[in-house]
Structure formats: structure tokens, C-alpha cells
Design a protein around this motif. Structure first.
Motif, PDB file in Angstrom:
ATOM      1  N   ASP A  26      55.730  56.999  34.118  1.00 40.80           N
ATOM      2  CA  ASP A  26      56.875  56.420  33.403  1.00 40.80           C
ATOM      3  C   ASP A  26      56.870  54.900  33.473  1.00 40.80           C
ATOM      4  N   SER A  27      55.695  54.298  33.409  1.00 41.95           N
ATOM      5  CA  SER A  27      55.610  52.841  33.477  1.00 41.95           C
ATOM      6  C   SER A  27      55.753  52.214  32.096  1.00 41.95           C
ATOM      7  N   THR A  28      56.077  50.945  32.087  1.00 38.21           N
ATOM      8  CA  THR A  28      56.183  50.198  30.838  1.00 38.21           C
ATOM      9  C   THR A  28      54.842  50.188  30.107  1.00 38.21           C
ATOM     10  N   ALA A  29      53.747  50.015  30.843  1.00 37.09           N
ATOM     11  CA  ALA A  29      52.424  49.979  30.214  1.00 37.09           C
ATOM     12  C   ALA A  29      52.092  51.321  29.574  1.00 37.09           C
ATOM     13  N   ALA A  30      52.378  52.433  30.261  1.00 32.11           N
ATOM     14  CA  ALA A  30      52.120  53.762  29.691  1.00 32.11           C
ATOM     15  C   ALA A  30      52.967  53.977  28.436  1.00 32.11           C
ATOM     16  N   ASN A  31      54.210  53.526  28.464  1.00 30.06           N
ATOM     17  CA  ASN A  31      55.082  53.647  27.296  1.00 30.06           C
ATOM     18  C   ASN A  31      54.529  52.841  26.120  1.00 30.06           C
ATOM     19  N   THR A  32      54.003  51.648  26.397  1.00 29.22           N
ATOM     20  CA  THR A  32      53.446  50.802  25.340  1.00 29.22           C
ATOM     21  C   THR A  32      52.229  51.466  24.702  1.00 29.22           C
ATOM     22  N   LEU A  33      51.369  52.063  25.517  1.00 32.28           N
ATOM     23  CA  LEU A  33      50.207  52.777  24.978  1.00 32.28           C
ATOM     24  C   LEU A  33      50.656  53.981  24.162  1.00 32.28           C
ATOM     25  N   TYR A  34      51.580  54.739  24.669  1.00 29.02           N
ATOM     26  CA  TYR A  34      52.089  55.949  24.016  1.00 29.02           C
ATOM     27  C   TYR A  34      52.596  55.644  22.598  1.00 29.02           C
ATOM     28  N   LYS A  35      53.258  54.517  22.450  1.00 27.54           N
ATOM     29  CA  LYS A  35      53.804  54.135  21.137  1.00 27.54           C
ATOM     30  C   LYS A  35      52.720  53.750  20.133  1.00 27.54           C
ATOM     31  N   GLN A  36      51.488  53.485  20.604  1.00 26.56           N
ATOM     32  CA  GLN A  36      50.398  53.108  19.704  1.00 26.56           C
ATOM     33  C   GLN A  36      49.607  54.321  19.197  1.00 26.56           C
ATOM     34  N   LEU A  37      49.934  55.491  19.673  1.00 24.33           N
ATOM     35  CA  LEU A  37      49.187  56.697  19.312  1.00 24.33           C
ATOM     36  C   LEU A  37      49.698  57.313  18.018  1.00 24.33           C
ATOM     37  N   PRO A  38      48.818  57.981  17.287  1.00 23.89           N
ATOM     38  CA  PRO A  38      47.432  58.342  17.568  1.00 23.89           C
ATOM     39  C   PRO A  38      46.477  57.176  17.275  1.00 23.89           C
ATOM     40  N   LEU A  39      45.313  57.229  17.922  1.00 21.24           N
ATOM     41  CA  LEU A  39      44.277  56.208  17.742  1.00 21.24           C
ATOM     42  C   LEU A  39      42.912  56.863  17.569  1.00 21.24           C
ATOM     43  N   SER A  40      42.119  56.322  16.695  1.00 25.60           N
ATOM     44  CA  SER A  40      40.687  56.605  16.649  1.00 25.60           C
ATOM     45  C   SER A  40      40.034  55.289  17.028  1.00 25.60           C
ATOM     46  N   ILE A  41      39.236  55.309  18.092  1.00 23.78           N
ATOM     47  CA  ILE A  41      38.781  54.055  18.685  1.00 23.78           C
ATOM     48  C   ILE A  41      37.433  54.251  19.378  1.00 23.78           C
ATOM     49  N   GLN A  42      36.702  53.163  19.524  1.00 24.45           N
ATOM     50  CA  GLN A  42      35.396  53.203  20.196  1.00 24.45           C
ATOM     51  C   GLN A  42      35.573  53.144  21.707  1.00 24.45           C
ATOM     52  N   ILE A  43      34.857  54.008  22.404  1.00 22.91           N
ATOM     53  CA  ILE A  43      34.857  53.987  23.869  1.00 22.91           C
ATOM     54  C   ILE A  43      33.507  53.452  24.328  1.00 22.91           C
ATOM     55  N   GLU A  44      33.520  52.706  25.428  1.00 24.23           N
ATOM     56  CA  GLU A  44      32.299  52.071  25.924  1.00 24.23           C
ATOM     57  C   GLU A  44      32.072  52.419  27.392  1.00 24.23           C
ATOM     58  N   ASP A  45      30.803  52.393  27.793  1.00 22.91           N
ATOM     59  CA  ASP A  45      30.464  52.529  29.211  1.00 22.91           C
ATOM     60  C   ASP A  45      30.776  51.211  29.907  1.00 22.91           C
ATOM     61  N   TYR A  46      31.267  51.316  31.136  1.00 19.59           N
ATOM     62  CA  TYR A  46      31.435  50.127  31.947  1.00 19.59           C
ATOM     63  C   TYR A  46      31.220  50.523  33.397  1.00 19.59           C
ATOM     64  N   SER A  47      30.446  49.762  34.104  1.00 17.12           N
ATOM     65  CA  SER A  47      30.138  49.999  35.509  1.00 17.12           C
ATOM     66  C   SER A  47      29.525  51.379  35.695  1.00 17.12           C
ATOM     67  N   HIS A  48      29.676  51.957  36.854  1.00 16.33           N
ATOM     68  CA  HIS A  48      29.072  53.244  37.185  1.00 16.33           C
ATOM     69  C   HIS A  48      30.097  54.372  37.285  1.00 16.33           C
ATOM     70  N   ASN A  49      31.384  54.071  36.988  1.00 10.05           N
ATOM     71  CA  ASN A  49      32.418  55.072  37.202  1.00 10.05           C
ATOM     72  C   ASN A  49      33.544  55.058  36.174  1.00 10.05           C
ATOM     73  N   GLU A  50      33.333  54.399  35.031  1.00  9.66           N
ATOM     74  CA  GLU A  50      34.443  54.284  34.093  1.00  9.66           C
ATOM     75  C   GLU A  50      33.978  54.127  32.653  1.00  9.66           C
ATOM     76  N   LYS A  51      34.865  54.545  31.761  1.00 14.86           N
ATOM     77  CA  LYS A  51      34.741  54.324  30.323  1.00 14.86           C
ATOM     78  C   LYS A  51      35.945  53.477  29.930  1.00 14.86           C
ATOM     79  N   ILE A  52      35.762  52.618  28.935  1.00 16.16           N
ATOM     80  CA  ILE A  52      36.856  51.729  28.527  1.00 16.16           C
ATOM     81  C   ILE A  52      37.020  51.732  27.017  1.00 16.16           C
ATOM     82  N   PHE A  53      38.235  51.410  26.581  1.00 17.49           N
ATOM     83  CA  PHE A  53      38.498  51.130  25.172  1.00 17.49           C
ATOM     84  C   PHE A  53      39.587  50.066  25.099  1.00 17.49           C
TER      85      PHE A  53
END
Length: 182
Positions: A84-111
Motif C-alpha cells: 500500500d505504498s505511494t510508489a505501488a499506487n503510482t505504478l498501479y495507475k499506469q497499468l496496463p502496460l506493454s513494455i520492454q524488459i531488460e537483464d540487469y546484474s545477475h539477479n534482476e530484470k528491469i523496465f
């Protein structure tokens, strides 16, 4: 003289009572009712005292139930429960999204979401694989498939409730949408 004092006291009492009332009629209503969903808390506020005594179960937070689904091009399906964070709420309001995901480091994907997320009041991220986070300095959302060790500016958005083991296989364009039937 008593009539004047009585009149003055009555006038002062009237002024005090009107000053204690709500001034919300003078403030514009800026609530976006299209984006607002009733929560258990807001519904229970309209209950009478008798019904509150009957309903003694702890209240659940509706935001805890908000889930999003990440669909990969190879059939991956990962479901995250948002906090229930402000950041999660901000992301939620931007959905739905079709977006590119990228590899980063050895343990994460980012967009990179279209708009930066408001991190005020959002807890810092640190946790197991399946952690969903936002790295404010770069403006990217992070899906961890390895442990999230935490960092300055890394904020927690939620956690995977299913499919965390599929995060590592995501590539190319993904689709992120709200899970309606949770």
C-alpha cells in the motif's frame, strides 16, 4: 443588562457552534471517483455502532489484495501482490502496460515505466527473490529473481505470489496488467 449579556452569550455560542462545524463545503472536492474503490475501512465507517460490535473480525486492507500480472512473450505468468505504498499506487495507475524488459546484474530484470513513481512514504526494499521494487535514481522497476539485498533509493512495491521462478526467463516485450479477480 441581563438581556444584553444573555444576547451576547447566545451570539457567541452560535458562532462557536458554527466554527466547530466542517468547512468542507468551502473546499473543492478533488476526489477522482473513477479511480477510487471502496475499501473495507470506508464501508465500515458508514456502519452503525451496533453493526461494528457484531463485526469484530480484523479489517483487511484492500490495497493488500491488489495484484498485477506480468505476462512474458513465451507464456510466463508472474503475479505480484502490491503493498500500500505511494510508489505501488503510482505504478498501479499506469497499468496496463506493454513494455520492454531488460537483464540487469545477475539477479534482476528491469523496465522503465512511462512516468516516474512517487516514493514518498514508501519503504525501502530488501528481501527474497520475487521482490518487486523501484530504483528511484534511474527510474526503473525491478523484478528480482535472486535475493534483493537493498540499496539506497530502492523502494519496495510488492512481492510475487506466483511465478517468481519464471522472472529470470523474461525477455523482450512484456505485458503488465491488473488482476481483476483476486
Amino acid at each position: 443588562m441581563k438581556k444584553i449579556v444573555s444576547f451576547l452569550l447566545g451570539g457567541m455560542l452560535l458562532l462557536l457552534l458554527s466554527a466547530c462545524g466542517s468547512n468542507s463545503e468551502h473546499e473543492p472536492d478533488t476526489t477522482d471517483y473513477a479511480q477510487t474503490e471502496p475499501t473495507i475501512e470506508s464501508i465500515s465507517e458508514t456502519q452503525t455502532p451496533e453493526s461494528e460490535e457484531i463485526n469484530s473480525e480484523p479489517k483487511e486492507n484492500h490495497a493488500d489484495e491488489r495484484q498485477i500480472r506480468v505476462n512474458g512473450k513465451e507464456g510466463q505468468n508472474i503475479v505480484f501482490r502490491l503493498n500500500d505504498s505511494t510508489a505501488a499506487n503510482t505504478l498501479y495507475k499506469q497499468l496496463p502496460l506493454s513494455i520492454q524488459i531488460e537483464d540487469y546484474s545477475h539477479n534482476e530484470k528491469i523496465f522503465y515505466p512511462p512516468d516516474e513513481l512517487d516514493t514518498s512514504g514508501t519503504p525501502l526494499a530488501e528481501g527474497p527473490d520475487g521482490t518487486l521494487a523501484y530504483y528511484a535514481p534511474w527510474g526503473n522497476v525491478v523484478l528480482f529473481y535472486g535475493e534483493c539485498g537493498g540499496a539506497s533509493g530502492l523502494y519496495e512495491l510488492g512481492e510475487a505470489v506466483s511465478g517468481a521462478d519464471r522472472i529470470e526467463t523474461l525477455s523482450g516485450e512484456i505485458r503488465i496488467e491488473i488482476v481483476e479477480d483476486n
